[in-house]
Design a protein around this motif. Structure first.
Motif, PDB file in Angstrom:
ATOM      1  N   PRO A 289       0.802  -1.233   0.000  1.00 14.70           N
ATOM      2  CA  PRO A 289       0.000   0.000   0.000  1.00 14.70           C
ATOM      3  C   PRO A 289       0.832   1.279   0.000  1.00 14.70           C
ATOM      4  O   PRO A 289       0.482   2.239  -0.708  1.00 14.70           O
ATOM      5  CB  PRO A 289      -0.830  -0.128   1.285  1.00 14.70           C
ATOM      6  N   LEU A 290       1.907   1.316   0.777  1.00 13.75           N
ATOM      7  CA  LEU A 290       2.737   2.513   0.812  1.00 13.75           C
ATOM      8  C   LEU A 290       3.506   2.690  -0.494  1.00 13.75           C
ATOM      9  O   LEU A 290       3.474   3.757  -1.119  1.00 13.75           O
ATOM     10  CB  LEU A 290       3.717   2.429   1.984  1.00 13.75           C
ATOM     11  N   THR A 291       4.195   1.638  -0.903  1.00 15.00           N
ATOM     12  CA  THR A 291       5.004   1.714  -2.122  1.00 15.00           C
ATOM     13  C   THR A 291       4.138   2.046  -3.327  1.00 15.00           C
ATOM     14  O   THR A 291       4.538   2.834  -4.210  1.00 15.00           O
ATOM     15  CB  THR A 291       5.733   0.386  -2.346  1.00 15.00           C
ATOM     16  N   ARG A 292       2.962   1.445  -3.384  1.00 13.19           N
ATOM     17  CA  ARG A 292       2.049   1.659  -4.509  1.00 13.19           C
ATOM     18  C   ARG A 292       1.700   3.138  -4.672  1.00 13.19           C
ATOM     19  O   ARG A 292       1.595   3.654  -5.798  1.00 13.19           O
ATOM     20  CB  ARG A 292       0.795   0.817  -4.282  1.00 13.19           C
ATOM     21  N   ARG A 293       1.532   3.862  -3.571  1.00  8.62           N
ATOM     22  CA  ARG A 293       1.179   5.285  -3.663  1.00  8.62           C
ATOM     23  C   ARG A 293       2.284   6.070  -4.355  1.00  8.62           C
ATOM     24  O   ARG A 293       2.024   6.946  -5.185  1.00  8.62           O
ATOM     25  CB  ARG A 293       0.901   5.848  -2.271  1.00  8.62           C
ATOM     26  N   TYR A 294       3.545   5.744  -4.023  1.00 12.16           N
ATOM     27  CA  TYR A 294       4.655   6.423  -4.685  1.00 12.16           C
ATOM     28  C   TYR A 294       4.711   6.078  -6.177  1.00 12.16           C
ATOM     29  O   TYR A 294       4.963   6.939  -7.027  1.00 12.16           O
ATOM     30  CB  TYR A 294       5.973   6.054  -4.013  1.00 12.16           C
ATOM     31  N   ASP A 295       4.483   4.792  -6.493  1.00 12.24           N
ATOM     32  CA  ASP A 295       4.497   4.369  -7.895  1.00 12.24           C
ATOM     33  C   ASP A 295       3.452   5.125  -8.704  1.00 12.24           C
ATOM     34  O   ASP A 295       3.730   5.648  -9.803  1.00 12.24           O
ATOM     35  CB  ASP A 295       4.212   2.865  -7.991  1.00 12.24           C
TER      36      ASP A 295
END
Length: 386
Positions: A289-295
């Motif tokens: 969830p966190l990494t996806r937001r940056y992507d």
């Protein structure tokens, strides 16, 4: 009688185009992954007895190594293994070890050197084993290879074990495809606790099979588009995948398409200048969830910029807003990123293969002049005393 097809093309057509080996080796990956899982599961107790004293030792180190694509295997799985094993885990290419061994080999730190090799005959791989033997007091060698005749699996070292994968993974095509995916799987299955992959193999193999079957229309359209450069972006374990995707497209198009790789956050720090109106950007979107937001922030920013020709989201949690610019991996919405490596990899391989064909290159031998080869040539090795 119906002819056999691979990646949507008849076997006879692929053979005439110098593309049969690569197409077959990409398509066989779900089956080869299952065979690799069964092989490693049957040997896990033996692997554990051999590697356990080092991977369970917080003072020890594991180096995942290889050259070219084989080194990118380590870059994909090292972050995960480093979190799961007591020993420190690093991915260090043989090409780095050979030219600067004292930077990477600590004489007094116990070492498990895990060497990946499709052929097992790369000169740097053999040299890295010899250097580790010469410089490290307590070293063991685990060779994960695809060629029964590979020299790496027969290296004359005191403490070694060879994990030989199914013969079909010894890709006959120029570019590593099923060899890459199966060596990557073998490393995780071998070094993680016994049974760690048992509940994952079916989902991984089935998702890989589905993207091979279902992504062909979208990837065929991309392959025919007039872009001349591609940026591959991925975070965490998916950054190693982005690097492999970049190499695969460069190899199979014989350098006709310029490529780069980065993390989505890192892309803003200079590499974004790679983008032109003829550029394609392919982002391997994380499920975290966190990494996806940056992507997705970077994807949305690039679309607002309006400079790149296309920005493609490869995702197991596809957004409706992506529309035709999304390639979905089915039934993996709840998967961890390490499980996405294989279906995402298949998408990158197919894209490179189809682009190669669209450009009139022969994927099985994209560089007929022999400037690059399946097993690297022209390497001059020097003794430590030099």
């Amino acid at each position: 009688m119906t002819s056999t097809e691979y990646l949507g093309a008849p076997e006879s057509e692929l053979a005439a185009a110098g593309a049969l080996c690569t197409a077959r080796e990409i398509e066989q990956q779900p089956r080869m992954l299952r065979q690799t899982h069964a092989l490693v599961a049957g040997l896990h107790a033996q692997i554990r007895a051999f590697a356990g004293p080092l991977i369970d030792d917080p003072a020890a180190r594991v180096i995942l190594t290889g050259a070219g694509s084989s080194s990118y295997i380590g870059q994909c799985v090292a972050p995960l293994l480093d979190r799961r094993l007591a020993a420190r885990v690093d991915a260090v290419p043989t090409t780095d070890i050979v030219c600067a061994p004292h930077l990477y080999l600590e004489p007094e730190q116990p070492l498990l050197l895990v060497s990946f090799g499709r052929s097992g005959n790369s000169p740097e791989s053999l040299a890295a084993v010899e250097l580790a033997e010469s410089l490290v007091r307590d070293v063991r060698h685990l060779a994960i290879i695809c060629n029964a005749d590979g020299a790496l699996g027969k290296a004359p070292v005191a403490r070694s074990m060879t994990l030989l994968l199914p013969a079909e993974t010894h890709d006959a095509g120029f570019a590593m495809t099923s060899s890459f995916s199966c060596m990557m799987y073998a490393a995780m299955a071998a070094l993680l606790p016994n049974g760690s992959m048992d509940a994952r193999i079916d989902a991984i193999a089935e998702a890989t099979a589905r993207v091979i079957a279902e992504s062909l229309p979208a990837l065929n359209e991309l392959a025919r588009a007039p872009y001349d450069r591609v940026a591959y972006l991925g975070s965490g374990v998916l950054q190693g995948l982005a690097r492999e995707a970049s190499l695969k497209l460069g190899e199979l198009t014989n350098g006709a398409v310029a490529t780069c790789f980065e993390s989505p956050l890192g892309f803003r720090h200079g590499p974004k200048t790679f983008i032109t109106e003829h550029a394609l950007v392919m982002v391997f979107v994380s499920n975290d969830p966190l990494t996806r937001r940056y992507d997705l922030d970077l994807v949305d920013e690039l679309r607002r910029d309006g400079r790149a020709a296309r920005i493609i989201e490869v995702s197991a949690q596809p957004r409706a807003t992506a529309g035709a610019d999304g390639i979905a991996v089915p039934a993996m919405a709840d998967a961890v990123d390490a499980e996405l490596l294989w279906p995402y990899l298949a998408i990158a391989q197919i894209h490179a293969f189809l682009r190669s064909r669209a450009l009139g290159v022969t994927p099985d031998n994209p560089n007929p002049a022999g400037l690059v080869n399946r097993v690297v040539q022209g390497v001059r090795l020097y003794a430590l005393s030099a």
